[in-house]
Design a protein around this motif. Sequence first.
Motif, PDB file in Angstrom:
ATOM      1  N   THR B 450     -24.051 -31.065   9.218  1.00 47.83           N
ATOM      2  CA  THR B 450     -24.083 -31.531   7.826  1.00 47.83           C
ATOM      3  C   THR B 450     -22.672 -31.796   7.297  1.00 47.83           C
ATOM      4  O   THR B 450     -21.686 -31.372   7.899  1.00 47.83           O
ATOM      5  CB  THR B 450     -24.727 -30.463   6.913  1.00 47.83           C
ATOM      6  N   GLY B 451     -22.611 -32.464   6.156  1.00 49.80           N
ATOM      7  CA  GLY B 451     -21.325 -32.763   5.528  1.00 49.80           C
ATOM      8  C   GLY B 451     -20.565 -31.503   5.161  1.00 49.80           C
ATOM      9  O   GLY B 451     -19.355 -31.408   5.390  1.00 49.80           O
ATOM     10  N   HIS B 452     -21.276 -30.518   4.582  1.00 50.08           N
ATOM     11  CA  HIS B 452     -20.610 -29.249   4.236  1.00 50.08           C
ATOM     12  C   HIS B 452     -20.089 -28.567   5.500  1.00 50.08           C
ATOM     13  O   HIS B 452     -18.989 -28.015   5.518  1.00 50.08           O
ATOM     14  CB  HIS B 452     -21.587 -28.308   3.514  1.00 50.08           C
ATOM     15  N   GLY B 453     -20.914 -28.599   6.560  1.00 46.93           N
ATOM     16  CA  GLY B 453     -20.502 -27.982   7.827  1.00 46.93           C
ATOM     17  C   GLY B 453     -19.242 -28.635   8.375  1.00 46.93           C
ATOM     18  O   GLY B 453     -18.311 -27.953   8.809  1.00 46.93           O
ATOM     19  N   ALA B 454     -19.209 -29.977   8.335  1.00 46.15           N
ATOM     20  CA  ALA B 454     -18.055 -30.708   8.878  1.00 46.15           C
ATOM     21  C   ALA B 454     -16.791 -30.405   8.079  1.00 46.15           C
ATOM     22  O   ALA B 454     -15.738 -30.093   8.647  1.00 46.15           O
ATOM     23  CB  ALA B 454     -18.338 -32.203   8.857  1.00 46.15           C
ATOM     24  N   PHE B 455     -16.901 -30.470   6.755  1.00 45.24           N
ATOM     25  CA  PHE B 455     -15.717 -30.285   5.906  1.00 45.24           C
ATOM     26  C   PHE B 455     -15.176 -28.855   6.010  1.00 45.24           C
ATOM     27  O   PHE B 455     -13.986 -28.638   6.244  1.00 45.24           O
ATOM     28  CB  PHE B 455     -16.076 -30.618   4.455  1.00 45.24           C
ATOM     29  N   LEU B 456     -16.093 -27.880   5.868  1.00 49.51           N
ATOM     30  CA  LEU B 456     -15.644 -26.481   5.926  1.00 49.51           C
ATOM     31  C   LEU B 456     -15.220 -26.101   7.348  1.00 49.51           C
ATOM     32  O   LEU B 456     -14.324 -25.281   7.541  1.00 49.51           O
ATOM     33  CB  LEU B 456     -16.746 -25.550   5.414  1.00 49.51           C
ATOM     34  N   GLY B 457     -15.857 -26.726   8.349  1.00 52.71           N
ATOM     35  CA  GLY B 457     -15.451 -26.495   9.737  1.00 52.71           C
ATOM     36  C   GLY B 457     -14.028 -26.971   9.976  1.00 52.71           C
ATOM     37  O   GLY B 457     -13.231 -26.293  10.633  1.00 52.71           O
ATOM     38  N   LEU B 458     -13.708 -28.157   9.433  1.00 49.66           N
ATOM     39  CA  LEU B 458     -12.338 -28.682   9.573  1.00 49.66           C
ATOM     40  C   LEU B 458     -11.328 -27.748   8.914  1.00 49.66           C
ATOM     41  O   LEU B 458     -10.264 -27.461   9.473  1.00 49.66           O
ATOM     42  CB  LEU B 458     -12.233 -30.068   8.924  1.00 49.66           C
ATOM     43  N   LEU B 459     -11.670 -27.277   7.708  1.00 49.36           N
ATOM     44  CA  LEU B 459     -10.756 -26.360   7.011  1.00 49.36           C
ATOM     45  C   LEU B 459     -10.595 -25.058   7.791  1.00 49.36           C
ATOM     46  O   LEU B 459      -9.491 -24.519   7.908  1.00 49.36           O
ATOM     47  CB  LEU B 459     -11.276 -26.056   5.597  1.00 49.36           C
ATOM     48  N   THR B 460     -11.708 -24.554   8.351  1.00 44.45           N
ATOM     49  CA  THR B 460     -11.650 -23.312   9.138  1.00 44.45           C
ATOM     50  C   THR B 460     -10.772 -23.507  10.372  1.00 44.45           C
ATOM     51  O   THR B 460      -9.943 -22.647  10.704  1.00 44.45           O
ATOM     52  CB  THR B 460     -13.071 -22.889   9.577  1.00 44.45           C
ATOM     53  N   GLY B 461     -10.946 -24.650  11.054  1.00 38.89           N
ATOM     54  CA  GLY B 461     -10.149 -24.941  12.247  1.00 38.89           C
ATOM     55  C   GLY B 461      -8.672 -25.044  11.923  1.00 38.89           C
ATOM     56  O   GLY B 461      -7.819 -24.510  12.647  1.00 38.89           O
ATOM     57  N   TRP B 506      -7.702 -22.427  19.910  1.00 40.12           N
ATOM     58  CA  TRP B 506      -8.235 -21.585  18.822  1.00 40.12           C
ATOM     59  C   TRP B 506      -8.751 -22.450  17.671  1.00 40.12           C
ATOM     60  O   TRP B 506      -9.810 -22.173  17.096  1.00 40.12           O
ATOM     61  CB  TRP B 506      -7.145 -20.627  18.315  1.00 40.12           C
ATOM     62  N   ALA B 507      -7.999 -23.492  17.322  1.00 37.99           N
ATOM     63  CA  ALA B 507      -8.397 -24.359  16.201  1.00 37.99           C
ATOM     64  C   ALA B 507      -9.719 -25.050  16.502  1.00 37.99           C
ATOM     65  O   ALA B 507     -10.631 -25.081  15.666  1.00 37.99           O
ATOM     66  CB  ALA B 507      -7.310 -25.399  15.942  1.00 37.99           C
ATOM     67  N   TRP B 508      -9.831 -25.600  17.710  1.00 42.84           N
ATOM     68  CA  TRP B 508     -11.046 -26.327  18.092  1.00 42.84           C
ATOM     69  C   TRP B 508     -12.253 -25.384  18.111  1.00 42.84           C
ATOM     70  O   TRP B 508     -13.314 -25.707  17.580  1.00 42.84           O
ATOM     71  CB  TRP B 508     -10.854 -26.958  19.482  1.00 42.84           C
ATOM     72  N   SER B 509     -12.066 -24.213  18.706  1.00 39.98           N
ATOM     73  CA  SER B 509     -13.180 -23.260  18.828  1.00 39.98           C
ATOM     74  C   SER B 509     -13.648 -22.798  17.452  1.00 39.98           C
ATOM     75  O   SER B 509     -14.859 -22.714  17.190  1.00 39.98           O
ATOM     76  CB  SER B 509     -12.754 -22.049  19.663  1.00 39.98           C
ATOM     77  N   ALA B 510     -12.688 -22.506  16.558  1.00 35.97           N
ATOM     78  CA  ALA B 510     -13.049 -22.046  15.208  1.00 35.97           C
ATOM     79  C   ALA B 510     -13.807 -23.133  14.461  1.00 35.97           C
ATOM     80  O   ALA B 510     -14.824 -22.866  13.797  1.00 35.97           O
ATOM     81  CB  ALA B 510     -11.785 -21.657  14.440  1.00 35.97           C
ATOM     82  N   CYS B 511     -13.338 -24.369  14.581  1.00 35.03           N
ATOM     83  CA  CYS B 511     -13.996 -25.492  13.895  1.00 35.03           C
ATOM     84  C   CYS B 511     -15.405 -25.696  14.460  1.00 35.03           C
ATOM     85  O   CYS B 511     -16.367 -25.891  13.705  1.00 35.03           O
ATOM     86  CB  CYS B 511     -13.163 -26.760  14.066  1.00 35.03           C
ATOM     87  N   PHE B 512     -15.536 -25.629  15.776  1.00 30.85           N
ATOM     88  CA  PHE B 512     -16.822 -25.856  16.443  1.00 30.85           C
ATOM     89  C   PHE B 512     -17.858 -24.826  15.980  1.00 30.85           C
ATOM     90  O   PHE B 512     -18.964 -25.175  15.559  1.00 30.85           O
ATOM     91  CB  PHE B 512     -16.604 -25.764  17.959  1.00 30.85           C
ATOM     92  N   VAL B 513     -17.465 -23.549  16.020  1.00 35.07           N
ATOM     93  CA  VAL B 513     -18.391 -22.469  15.638  1.00 35.07           C
ATOM     94  C   VAL B 513     -18.715 -22.546  14.144  1.00 35.07           C
ATOM     95  O   VAL B 513     -19.886 -22.472  13.738  1.00 35.07           O
ATOM     96  CB  VAL B 513     -17.786 -21.089  16.004  1.00 35.07           C
ATOM     97  N   ALA B 514     -17.675 -22.730  13.313  1.00 40.28           N
ATOM     98  CA  ALA B 514     -17.890 -22.762  11.858  1.00 40.28           C
ATOM     99  C   ALA B 514     -18.786 -23.932  11.459  1.00 40.28           C
ATOM    100  O   ALA B 514     -19.669 -23.783  10.604  1.00 40.28           O
ATOM    101  CB  ALA B 514     -16.547 -22.854  11.139  1.00 40.28           C
ATOM    102  N   THR B 515     -18.580 -25.091  12.079  1.00 44.87           N
ATOM    103  CA  THR B 515     -19.400 -26.268  11.740  1.00 44.87           C
ATOM    104  C   THR B 515     -20.872 -26.003  12.073  1.00 44.87           C
ATOM    105  O   THR B 515     -21.767 -26.328  11.279  1.00 44.87           O
ATOM    106  CB  THR B 515     -18.899 -27.519  12.498  1.00 44.87           C
TER     107      THR B 515
END
Lengths: 73, 572
Positions: B450-461, B506-515
Amino acid sequence: MGHDLRWPIGAMFALLGALLAGYGLVSDGALYQRSLGVNVNLWWGLCLLAFGLVMLAFARRSARLNAPRPQST
Amino acid sequence: MPTAGLALIDYAVIGVYFLFVLGIGWILRRDMRSSEDFFLSGRSLPAWISGLAFLSANLGAQEVIGMGASGAKYGIMTSHFYWVGAIPAMVFVGLFMMPFYYGSRARSVPEYLKLRFDEKTRAFNAVSFAAMTIFSSGISMYAMGLLLATLLGWDFDVSVLVSAVIVLAYIVLGGLTSAIYNEVLQFFLIVLGFVPLVTLGLMDVGGWDGLTSRLGAVATEQGYAAGAWTNSWSHLGSASANPMGVEWFGMAMGLGFVLSFGYWCTDFLVVQRAMAAKSMEAAQRTPLIAAVPKMLFPALVILPGMIAMALTHQAGATGFALPTRADGTHTYDLAIPLMLIHYYPSGLLGLGLTALMASFMSGMAGNVTAFNTVWTYDLYQSYVRPNESDRHYLRMGRIATVGGIALSVGAAYLAAAFNNIMDLLQLVFAFVNAPLFATFLLGMFWTRATGHGAFLGLLTGTGAAALHHGLTVPVGAATLVKGGWLGIVLHQYPSEMAQNFWTAIWAWSACFVATIVISLVTRRTKSDDELRGLVYAMTPMPEHGHLTWWRRPATIGVAVLALTLALNLVFW
């Protein structure tokens, strides 16, 4: 965008090749001590000239093939 | 340090090149009738042109000068940036991602994010990308001005301004088509300008065998195995066994997956070239065609660096040596420029320097054309003046080009005044870029993202990248820009490169899981119909049955990967 990029590529390298090869012919041999005694201007200039001419030949052939044929009803 | 004086013939060669570059822009100016002509070449280019431009847009200062320097410093292991860190990603974007980029008719990568996710995800990507292109272009200008001042004694201001005016002229006149045509011209110039350098260098060191033997002495002197400079994989078992200070997992996952796929699959600078292709088939073949010369480029840019190192250690017939700094380290960045002025006589020197300038200018033009498109379509049209005529956006594209060049010149002077600021900015952009591929991967292959998942995932990464960098340091870090700025150091890496690779992981993994997690707990806002052409499950893949088997993208992709594997095995 009907421009064939091979024209400017061919023209530029043919011109650069002719410039370098011409300079290689008239320049002093002592200039080439740094390039291990090889007259790189002459040899590489001829290579660039050949590359440019091949590009131009391809562009010309392509232009002929794509030209509208003269004309039947 | 040796410097070069140029003869009339050298200036003539440089003059011919500038004449053709500007001439191409002048001839193409009549074709710029709509904003699509200006920003996307009217989607009319054949695959061989967009393919060579795809490669050439990436041939900026960092590529030619930086890879030559790395060749001297690390040897053949630098080829991992090509055979592991580029080719697989180029094949992937051609076969699996181009159907979505080209098929969705999105005009830019940020616009794809808007269509697939939402407005805030697009804005985040557009703003960070636009800023990054300006600074990259500025760094290219700065590096060129500095190099020409060091080598030729040319005035820094004149070098920066002349290059800026030439790039500005041909982009304003002919838009993306002019930039792409000139990138192809620059590609041939770079190849034909550097081939004699490699040939003369190899002759001087006694061929590949002579080079291997001399670099063996360099390696053993520094405490490594004799093959550390001439084997690409053999010494990756542990970070302490190779000059790069990296182990195989960090290399394969950090560089080979996260960083390379993040760049080649999501960076609009290169994807824009494929979007300008005349058909889906041509767009898919664009990165595949680019991959062929890309895999051979180490011979042109890394090998001269290795030769420079071998000659420095044990001078050849012509007595070449890299200059040494006060702390005893070599000035690796000057490896290729000094080789040029060492081996090339007047005439060929003009060609070599023109090739060097062409690489800087193609990097600059690539960044500026990507900037003017993202600015006009994703920022100006979306948030400033949404309902204007096409003619208005065409004019804005030209104004954005002038603005982009002016800002790049400003960035070049900023880099000249505060070198650390540029290091810091590049670090911040690395934090933003590292997680991006996770967003695209989930967006293209998972309908539930989802859009929220993508945006917050990017910020988390991005946050995870900053956190990892703040808690780790490489050996010998002298400033906080290198890491450890949170005050607690949890881990010390054997090299800065190893730290960069693991920051990306680390950045990629965090973004992937958070999204994934955030997407599962938020409501899907896009219907199946809206996702058609944007997601794998909703998009019919292009049919290539009408093509002969060897012209199909999948066949070319497999052949490219097989050749790359062979190169890895030959230099194992």
